[in-house]
Design a protein around this motif. Structure first.
Motif, mmCIF file in Angstrom:
data_model
loop_
_atom_site.group_PDB
_atom_site.id
_atom_site.type_symbol
_atom_site.label_atom_id
_atom_site.label_comp_id
_atom_site.label_asym_id
_atom_site.label_seq_id
_atom_site.Cartn_x
_atom_site.Cartn_y
_atom_site.Cartn_z
ATOM 1 N N ARG A 146 20.326 7.589 -4.789
ATOM 2 C CA ARG A 146 20.909 8.416 -3.721
ATOM 3 C C ARG A 146 21.685 7.597 -2.687
ATOM 4 O O ARG A 146 22.266 8.166 -1.764
ATOM 5 C CB ARG A 146 19.804 9.184 -2.978
ATOM 6 N N LYS A 147 21.655 6.287 -2.827
ATOM 7 C CA LYS A 147 22.263 5.377 -1.848
ATOM 8 C C LYS A 147 21.614 5.533 -0.477
ATOM 9 O O LYS A 147 22.255 5.392 0.557
ATOM 10 C CB LYS A 147 23.785 5.562 -1.767
ATOM 11 N N ASP A 148 20.313 5.796 -0.499
ATOM 12 C CA ASP A 148 19.516 5.999 0.703
ATOM 13 C C ASP A 148 18.821 4.677 1.055
ATOM 14 O O ASP A 148 17.709 4.403 0.592
ATOM 15 C CB ASP A 148 18.496 7.111 0.454
ATOM 16 N N ALA A 149 19.481 3.869 1.860
ATOM 17 C CA ALA A 149 18.964 2.533 2.178
ATOM 18 C C ALA A 149 17.604 2.600 2.870
ATOM 19 O O ALA A 149 16.686 1.856 2.511
ATOM 20 C CB ALA A 149 19.967 1.767 3.036
ATOM 21 N N GLU A 150 17.473 3.470 3.864
ATOM 22 C CA GLU A 150 16.197 3.564 4.582
ATOM 23 C C GLU A 150 15.093 4.089 3.670
ATOM 24 O O GLU A 150 13.950 3.629 3.726
ATOM 25 C CB GLU A 150 16.333 4.428 5.836
ATOM 26 N N GLY A 151 15.429 5.054 2.836
ATOM 27 C CA GLY A 151 14.448 5.571 1.871
ATOM 28 C C GLY A 151 14.019 4.516 0.874
ATOM 29 O O GLY A 151 12.834 4.426 0.508
ATOM 30 N N ALA A 152 14.962 3.697 0.415
ATOM 31 C CA ALA A 152 14.637 2.626 -0.535
ATOM 32 C C ALA A 152 13.745 1.575 0.119
ATOM 33 O O ALA A 152 12.777 1.116 -0.483
ATOM 34 C CB ALA A 152 15.921 1.985 -1.070
ATOM 35 N N ARG A 153 14.083 1.213 1.360
ATOM 36 C CA ARG A 153 13.228 0.254 2.090
ATOM 37 C C ARG A 153 11.815 0.803 2.230
ATOM 38 O O ARG A 153 10.835 0.097 1.989
ATOM 39 C CB ARG A 153 13.804 -0.023 3.478
ATOM 40 N N ALA A 154 11.723 2.059 2.639
ATOM 41 C CA ALA A 154 10.405 2.672 2.853
ATOM 42 C C ALA A 154 9.625 2.781 1.546
ATOM 43 O O ALA A 154 8.417 2.506 1.519
ATOM 44 C CB ALA A 154 10.569 4.051 3.491
ATOM 45 N N ALA A 155 10.293 3.155 0.468
ATOM 46 C CA ALA A 155 9.608 3.288 -0.823
ATOM 47 C C ALA A 155 9.101 1.930 -1.319
ATOM 48 O O ALA A 155 7.981 1.824 -1.838
ATOM 49 C CB ALA A 155 10.539 3.930 -1.854
ATOM 50 N N MET A 156 9.911 0.882 -1.148
ATOM 51 C CA MET A 156 9.470 -0.454 -1.570
ATOM 52 C C MET A 156 8.325 -0.933 -0.680
ATOM 53 O O MET A 156 7.336 -1.490 -1.176
ATOM 54 C CB MET A 156 10.621 -1.451 -1.529
ATOM 55 N N ARG A 157 8.438 -0.717 0.599
ATOM 56 C CA ARG A 157 7.373 -1.114 1.528
ATOM 57 C C ARG A 157 6.072 -0.393 1.164
ATOM 58 O O ARG A 157 5.007 -1.004 1.123
ATOM 59 C CB ARG A 157 7.770 -0.822 2.971
ATOM 60 N N THR A 158 6.164 0.889 0.881
ATOM 61 C CA THR A 158 4.977 1.660 0.486
ATOM 62 C C THR A 158 4.382 1.106 -0.796
ATOM 63 O O THR A 158 3.162 0.908 -0.899
ATOM 64 C CB THR A 158 5.339 3.149 0.315
ATOM 65 N N HIS A 159 5.220 0.854 -1.784
ATOM 66 C CA HIS A 159 4.764 0.331 -3.078
ATOM 67 C C HIS A 159 4.001 -0.985 -2.903
ATOM 68 O O HIS A 159 2.873 -1.122 -3.385
ATOM 69 C CB HIS A 159 5.983 0.143 -3.988
ATOM 70 N N LEU A 160 4.598 -1.926 -2.204
ATOM 71 C CA LEU A 160 3.962 -3.233 -2.043
ATOM 72 C C LEU A 160 2.791 -3.178 -1.063
ATOM 73 O O LEU A 160 1.787 -3.878 -1.251
ATOM 74 C CB LEU A 160 4.998 -4.276 -1.618
ATOM 75 N N SER A 161 2.890 -2.355 -0.047
ATOM 76 C CA SER A 161 1.781 -2.209 0.905
ATOM 77 C C SER A 161 0.569 -1.574 0.245
ATOM 78 O O SER A 161 -0.576 -1.926 0.566
ATOM 79 C CB SER A 161 2.212 -1.369 2.112
ATOM 80 N N ASN A 162 0.793 -0.648 -0.679
ATOM 81 C CA ASN A 162 -0.333 -0.060 -1.418
ATOM 82 C C ASN A 162 -1.095 -1.134 -2.182
ATOM 83 O O ASN A 162 -2.329 -1.154 -2.186
ATOM 84 C CB ASN A 162 0.151 1.030 -2.370
ATOM 85 N N SER A 163 -0.368 -2.034 -2.820
ATOM 86 C CA SER A 163 -1.027 -3.151 -3.524
ATOM 87 C C SER A 163 -1.812 -4.008 -2.555
ATOM 88 O O SER A 163 -2.964 -4.375 -2.804
ATOM 89 C CB SER A 163 0.008 -4.020 -4.231
ATOM 90 N N ARG A 164 -1.188 -4.322 -1.426
ATOM 91 C CA ARG A 164 -1.842 -5.158 -0.427
ATOM 92 C C ARG A 164 -3.117 -4.491 0.099
ATOM 93 O O ARG A 164 -4.161 -5.135 0.210
ATOM 94 C CB ARG A 164 -0.882 -5.439 0.721
ATOM 95 N N GLU A 165 -3.047 -3.219 0.400
ATOM 96 C CA GLU A 165 -4.203 -2.530 0.973
ATOM 97 C C GLU A 165 -5.349 -2.426 -0.024
ATOM 98 O O GLU A 165 -6.512 -2.545 0.351
ATOM 99 C CB GLU A 165 -3.810 -1.153 1.509
ATOM 100 N N ARG A 166 -5.054 -2.201 -1.288
ATOM 101 C CA ARG A 166 -6.106 -2.173 -2.313
ATOM 102 C C ARG A 166 -6.835 -3.512 -2.357
ATOM 103 O O ARG A 166 -8.061 -3.569 -2.465
ATOM 104 C CB ARG A 166 -5.510 -1.848 -3.686
ATOM 105 N N LEU A 167 -6.072 -4.588 -2.263
ATOM 106 C CA LEU A 167 -6.669 -5.921 -2.324
ATOM 107 C C LEU A 167 -7.430 -6.261 -1.046
ATOM 108 O O LEU A 167 -8.478 -6.911 -1.105
ATOM 109 C CB LEU A 167 -5.601 -6.972 -2.591
ATOM 110 N N ARG A 168 -6.923 -5.828 0.080
ATOM 111 C CA ARG A 168 -7.622 -6.094 1.349
ATOM 112 C C ARG A 168 -9.016 -5.476 1.356
ATOM 113 O O ARG A 168 -9.948 -6.032 1.935
ATOM 114 C CB ARG A 168 -6.824 -5.545 2.522
ATOM 115 N N LYS A 169 -9.149 -4.316 0.749
ATOM 116 C CA LYS A 169 -10.437 -3.622 0.726
ATOM 117 C C LYS A 169 -11.516 -4.436 -0.001
ATOM 118 O O LYS A 169 -12.685 -4.309 0.330
ATOM 119 C CB LYS A 169 -10.301 -2.255 0.072
ATOM 120 N N VAL A 170 -11.113 -5.220 -0.968
ATOM 121 C CA VAL A 170 -12.109 -5.982 -1.741
ATOM 122 C C VAL A 170 -12.285 -7.403 -1.252
ATOM 123 O O VAL A 170 -13.194 -8.091 -1.677
ATOM 124 C CB VAL A 170 -11.770 -5.996 -3.245
ATOM 125 N N GLN A 171 -11.410 -7.844 -0.384
ATOM 126 C CA GLN A 171 -11.480 -9.241 0.052
ATOM 127 C C GLN A 171 -12.685 -9.502 0.925
ATOM 128 O O GLN A 171 -13.058 -8.792 1.782
ATOM 129 C CB GLN A 171 -10.208 -9.649 0.786
#
Length: 171
Positions: A146-171
């Motif tokens: 869609r050429k939605d720069a802010e949406g792409a940033r947010a989607a990537m941030r969400t994707h990688l933050s989800n991984s980070r948060e899953r790992l933080r819970k077990v650390q």
């Protein structure tokens, strides 16, 4: 804190002062977490730039990587290769060689499940976990289409933050 900082620094800087990430140095959940912190900053911006600068050919390559991921998910095959390929293609679509060079240098070792059992940490079976990862990738791709720069940033941030948060819970 000082010891953790020194260990991080050793992971990144070697004898000549060159930036290096050796896959052998990514051995603990903490190591994966610090790498995810770097990726969140780097790849969120890369996704935004990719949304603005991508070509139709690059979109087609991203689509093929996502289709390969889904196919591997359905067959129980290797999802790491198409996962990394998708992230690399996003970095290449920035039209900034430094994003692509850094992602190429980091290689597939940046995918957390090459180092740890991410599905186990998410308390999900592997197919359910990977299906969620696939949906997150699709969200990133859709914003880039869609050429939605802010949406792409947010989607990537969400994707990688989800991984980070899953790992933080077990650390």
């Amino acid at each position: 804190l000082h010891t953790a900082y020194r260990r991080q620094r050793q992971m990144c800087i070697r004898d000549r002062g060159d930036f290096r990430v050796d896959p052998a140095d990514i051995a603990t959940v903490r190591d994966v977490l610090v790498l995810l912190e770097l990726r969140i900053c780097l790849e969120s911006e890369a996704a935004g730039l990719a949304a603005i600068r991508r070509s139709d050919a690059q979109l087609a390559d991203m689509r093929r990587a996502l289709d390969a991921f889904k196919s591997a998910l359905d067959s129980g095959g290797d999802t790491i290769t198409p996962d990394f390929q998708f992230h690399l293609l996003v970095s290449q679509a920035t039209d900034n060689r430094y994003f692509a060079d850094l992602m190429s240098h980091l290689g597939s070792a940046i995918i957390p499940r090459t180092r740890i059992n991410s599905a186990k940490f998410a308390h999900e079976d592997r197919p359910a976990y990977l299906a969620r990862v696939n949906l997150e990738h699709e969200d990133i791709y859709s914003a880039i289409v869609r050429k939605d720069a802010e949406g792409a940033r947010a989607a990537m941030r969400t994707h990688l933050s989800n991984s980070r948060e899953r790992l933080r819970k077990v650390q």
